[in-house]
Design an enzyme around this catalytic site. Sequence first.
Site: not given
Ligand code: HXH
Length: 335
Positions: A138, A245
Amino acid sequence: MREPDSFGEPALKALFAGDFHIGAAVNPRTMKTQEQLLRHHFNSITAENEMKFESLHPLEEVYRFGAADELVSFARKHKLAMRGHTLVWHNQTSDWLFQDGHGASVSKEVLLDRLKSHINTVVGRYKNDIYAWDVVNEAVADEGEALLRRSKWLDIAGDGFIAKAFEFAHEADPGALLFYNDYNESNPLKRDKIYTLLKSLLDQGVPVHGVGLQAHWNLYDPSLDEIRTAIEKYASLGLTLQLTELDMSLFRFDDRRTDLKEPPAELLELQAERYAAVFKLLREYKDVISAVTFWGAADDYTWLDHFPVHGRKNWPFLFDEQHRPKAAFDRLLQE
Ligand code: HXH
């Protein structure tokens, strides 16, 4: 819950045996509560949280490998492939990494030295068990003109931290497949930025081998066309692709329905159609997609219970809260 000897249905991993690995994210609890399901249907696992920086390396002089080692032993015992997740991320990363003894920011050189040491230790430890690593997670910005998101990594080390992470990982295990992993990977704007990042890494000779499409999807987004275009675009770089995922929520991101105790039948039907259409598409690209990992295994546990809408059940998987096949699983059998 199902009886251990009741898993008579064909295994998901067998359905896709000629196509790709079928994985699930696990944690020390689901490794026990979902053991039979995991063993019957899946041939790969990823640690949900246990290999993240803050889990493995809470203090500079302290590594805690216990939980990660348990998952690795589970994979070994049951002959499951294992992916590593994740080495460099802006979340779930210990503060000490970016600070000196007085709480001031460290220099770029110190941060990259610490990164090298972390990667050497972790990737080296699991060399014989982990075949692929999400090296950087990310790093690309969702919105705006900037390619990379603001983070301590970027602020302190500049954009070179990404290439360095891949180089360190490659040195620590020259045999591991190294992935860049991200979400909103099928959104046209983000997709083009991820592509630009990967292209520039490849042009610099950085050892990146694959792109992880997180695939946190729902019944409505992204469209099949967007998914297809993203796959083709990433594959045009000559990289291997993995869905890392996958989950398919019944609800749009901001839907506030926290009142439902059961999944509505019509939504389960839509989910069955959606999963069938998605896997049909993925199969078309089996030559470039080498694994499809769900971020969980069955609807009794998913990180989506707490995100993005706390208390909303999402019912995102192919197996229900009792680990029984859902309509979506039955539909995949018919494909
Ligand atoms: C994943 N991120 C991670 O890779 C993983 O390690 C974790 O266990 C779960 C999910 C996904 C993710 C990306 C962004 C996020 C939240 C989750 O935050 C936002 C997304 C959209 C808008 C604002 C924040």
